[in-house]
Design a protein around this motif. Structure first.
Motif, mmCIF file in Angstrom:
data_model
loop_
_atom_site.group_PDB
_atom_site.id
_atom_site.type_symbol
_atom_site.label_atom_id
_atom_site.label_comp_id
_atom_site.label_asym_id
_atom_site.label_seq_id
_atom_site.Cartn_x
_atom_site.Cartn_y
_atom_site.Cartn_z
ATOM 1 N N UNK A 289 41.076 65.067 93.055
ATOM 2 C CA UNK A 289 40.096 64.257 92.327
ATOM 3 C C UNK A 289 40.336 62.772 92.546
ATOM 4 N N UNK A 290 41.595 62.391 92.708
ATOM 5 C CA UNK A 290 41.945 60.985 92.901
ATOM 6 C C UNK A 290 42.266 60.655 94.358
ATOM 7 N N UNK A 291 41.848 61.528 95.288
ATOM 8 C CA UNK A 291 41.895 61.182 96.705
ATOM 9 C C UNK A 291 43.132 61.596 97.455
ATOM 10 N N UNK A 292 43.977 62.456 96.865
ATOM 11 C CA UNK A 292 45.195 62.911 97.544
ATOM 12 C C UNK A 292 45.006 64.369 97.971
ATOM 13 N N UNK A 293 44.759 64.571 99.264
ATOM 14 C CA UNK A 293 44.453 65.915 99.761
ATOM 15 C C UNK A 293 45.695 66.673 100.226
ATOM 16 N N UNK A 294 46.723 65.956 100.681
ATOM 17 C CA UNK A 294 47.927 66.600 101.216
ATOM 18 C C UNK A 294 48.956 66.726 100.102
ATOM 19 N N UNK A 295 49.249 67.954 99.685
ATOM 20 C CA UNK A 295 50.110 68.189 98.525
ATOM 21 C C UNK A 295 51.508 67.614 98.701
ATOM 22 N N UNK A 296 52.096 67.794 99.878
ATOM 23 C CA UNK A 296 53.459 67.322 100.099
ATOM 24 C C UNK A 296 53.568 65.810 100.025
ATOM 25 N N UNK A 297 52.668 65.122 100.733
ATOM 26 C CA UNK A 297 52.705 63.649 100.716
ATOM 27 C C UNK A 297 52.394 63.113 99.324
ATOM 28 N N UNK A 298 51.477 63.788 98.630
ATOM 29 C CA UNK A 298 51.150 63.358 97.260
ATOM 30 C C UNK A 298 52.374 63.464 96.353
ATOM 31 N N UNK A 299 53.057 64.610 96.383
ATOM 32 C CA UNK A 299 54.216 64.813 95.513
ATOM 33 C C UNK A 299 55.307 63.780 95.787
ATOM 34 N N UNK A 300 55.496 63.445 97.075
ATOM 35 C CA UNK A 300 56.517 62.462 97.430
ATOM 36 C C UNK A 300 56.144 61.077 96.926
ATOM 37 N N UNK A 301 54.876 60.705 97.110
ATOM 38 C CA UNK A 301 54.413 59.393 96.657
ATOM 39 C C UNK A 301 54.488 59.298 95.136
ATOM 40 N N UNK A 302 54.130 60.384 94.454
ATOM 41 C CA UNK A 302 54.168 60.401 92.999
ATOM 42 C C UNK A 302 55.606 60.241 92.506
ATOM 43 N N UNK A 303 56.530 60.982 93.114
ATOM 44 C CA UNK A 303 57.929 60.907 92.703
ATOM 45 C C UNK A 303 58.516 59.526 92.961
ATOM 46 N N UNK A 304 58.114 58.915 94.065
ATOM 47 C CA UNK A 304 58.617 57.576 94.380
ATOM 48 C C UNK A 304 58.162 56.568 93.330
ATOM 49 N N UNK A 305 56.914 56.695 92.857
ATOM 50 C CA UNK A 305 56.378 55.726 91.899
ATOM 51 C C UNK A 305 56.828 56.009 90.473
ATOM 52 N N UNK A 306 56.889 57.289 90.089
ATOM 53 C CA UNK A 306 57.118 57.620 88.683
ATOM 54 C C UNK A 306 58.502 58.210 88.400
ATOM 55 N N UNK A 307 59.303 58.419 89.437
ATOM 56 C CA UNK A 307 60.658 58.875 89.211
ATOM 57 C C UNK A 307 60.781 60.333 88.834
ATOM 58 N N UNK A 308 59.733 61.097 88.975
ATOM 59 C CA UNK A 308 59.764 62.536 88.730
ATOM 60 C C UNK A 308 58.592 63.177 89.464
ATOM 61 N N UNK A 309 58.647 64.483 89.673
ATOM 62 C CA UNK A 309 57.574 65.172 90.372
ATOM 63 C C UNK A 309 56.435 65.496 89.395
ATOM 64 N N UNK A 310 55.230 65.691 89.924
ATOM 65 C CA UNK A 310 54.065 65.944 89.057
ATOM 66 C C UNK A 310 54.278 67.104 88.085
ATOM 67 N N UNK A 311 54.906 68.178 88.537
ATOM 68 C CA UNK A 311 55.086 69.340 87.671
ATOM 69 C C UNK A 311 55.990 69.004 86.472
ATOM 70 N N UNK A 312 56.931 68.040 86.680
ATOM 71 C CA UNK A 312 57.799 67.628 85.582
ATOM 72 C C UNK A 312 56.987 66.841 84.535
ATOM 73 N N UNK A 313 56.073 66.008 85.020
ATOM 74 C CA UNK A 313 55.220 65.247 84.094
ATOM 75 C C UNK A 313 54.345 66.195 83.282
ATOM 76 N N UNK A 314 53.782 67.189 83.966
ATOM 77 C CA UNK A 314 52.886 68.131 83.281
ATOM 78 C C UNK A 314 53.596 68.929 82.208
ATOM 79 N N UNK A 315 54.887 69.190 82.402
ATOM 80 C CA UNK A 315 55.634 70.000 81.444
ATOM 81 C C UNK A 315 56.215 69.182 80.288
ATOM 82 N N UNK A 316 56.004 67.882 80.326
ATOM 83 C CA UNK A 316 56.548 67.049 79.234
ATOM 84 C C UNK A 316 55.913 67.444 77.903
ATOM 85 N N UNK A 317 56.694 67.528 76.823
ATOM 86 C CA UNK A 317 56.142 67.909 75.524
ATOM 87 C C UNK A 317 55.264 66.786 74.962
#
Length: 317
Positions: A289-317
């Motif tokens: 939805x936000x323009x990231x089609x390649x899952x691997x590159x997206x996860x790496x870019x997300x982790x670099x910016x936010x210090x955790x992987x997307x699945x970790x953010x989603x599981x936050x209480x």
């Protein structure tokens, strides 16, 4: 389930009494220090309003002089004149209305002066606009639009086409509450295209006069991050050459325009994941939805910016 249908607003009044018309408008808009005088032509007044609590369309015809002060409002009001003269504000903040060109009313309130005018108004409730803006990652309570921006031709075309459709639908007394609600949503979307959201997270240095061109580009990014944006688009918005735009972003942010855009989109993804339900939210779909089609590159870019992987953010209480 709440089966209560939203109440429809439908008002119409007219008068040839100058004081009665002035008092009616001052009451309708919680105005202060309103005064009215007759001009060379015979006085007449007409007012209509249709819509619901989320959005109303209003028309005012006032053959006379009217001035006063509008107090601060929670609603977002876009208005334009098809006849007559009008000014908003005073001193260096004074805006001279151009016939047929929409102008967002300053939410902090402003003085005004109108003469022999026909006015069209689209008034959108703050909560309705925040609901639509929230889909773009804008947090409730932080929504602010910049009324000093001059909308570009594309935004004006979207606005006029949307208002035309909304007007035809809302004026039809047979329109269903569901269709009326959809028109309110369309009005909110068109408004967000017409005026950029002022982000509370913008760095204070953007308020400096020397960075005014960069601010235009940054505000455009924050408002249109969900759309395809090129560096050429940003250069045009900022009224800079591509080279000057690159230098300006490097000077202010230490990065390129494209990298800044990617940073904003990754922030929007994080907001969506924090608000999402881990049982139903598909990370790959949110990323696309936000323009990231390649899952691997997206996860790496997300982790670099936010210090955790997307699945970790989603599981936050």
């Amino acid at each position: 389930m709440n089966d209560q249908q939203p109440s429809r607003i439908q008002e119409a009044t007219q008068s040839t009494d100058l004081d009665e018309a002035r008092d009616f408008l001052a009451s309708a808009y919680a105005g202060q220090q309103w005064s009215a005088d007759q001009t060379r032509q015979p006085f007449s007044f007409r007012y209509t309003a249709v819509g619901d609590q989320a959005m109303t369309l209003r028309t005012i015809r006032f053959d006379g002089h009217l001035e006063g002060v509008m107090t601060p409002s929670e609603d977002f009001v876009v208005q334009w004149t098809n006849r007559g003269t009008a000014t908003i504000g005073s001193g260096k903040d004074r805006i001279v209305m151009e016939t047929g060109r929409p102008q967002l009313w300053p939410q902090q309130g402003a003085a005004f002066s109108y003469d022999d005018y026909d006015q069209r108004i689209v008034q959108v409730n703050r909560s309705a606009l925040e609901a639509v803006a929230g889909e773009r990652g804008i947090a409730p309570g932080s929504l602010r639009l910049d009324h000093t921006i001059r909308p570009d031709d594309r935004a004006l075309q979207v606005w006029r086409s949307s208002v035309q459709l909304i007007s035809h639908t809302v004026m039809d007394g047979r329109a269903s509450p569901l269709l009326q609600a959809e028109m309110g949503r369309l009005g909110a979307l068109a408004l967000l295209e017409l005026y950029p959201v002022v982000s509370s997270s913008l760095p204070p240095e953007l308020l400096l006069p020397k960075n005014g061109h960069v601010r235009l580009a940054v505000e455009y990014v924050h408002e249109h991050a969900h759309l395809p944006i090129t560096t050429s688009d940003l250069a045009q918005v900022a009224n800079l050459s591509l080279r000057a735009l690159q230098h300006a972003f490097q000077r202010v942010f230490g990065t390129s325009p494209n990298a800044y855009l990617r940073r904003v989109r990754l922030d929007r993804i994080r907001d969506a994941l924090l608000q999402g339900d881990p049982a139903t939210t598909n990370i790959a779909e949110v990323a696309r939805l936000w323009g990231f089609a390649h899952a691997g590159r997206f996860a790496a870019a997300y982790a670099e910016q936010h210090g955790e992987y997307p699945r970790e953010t989603l599981r936050r209480p």
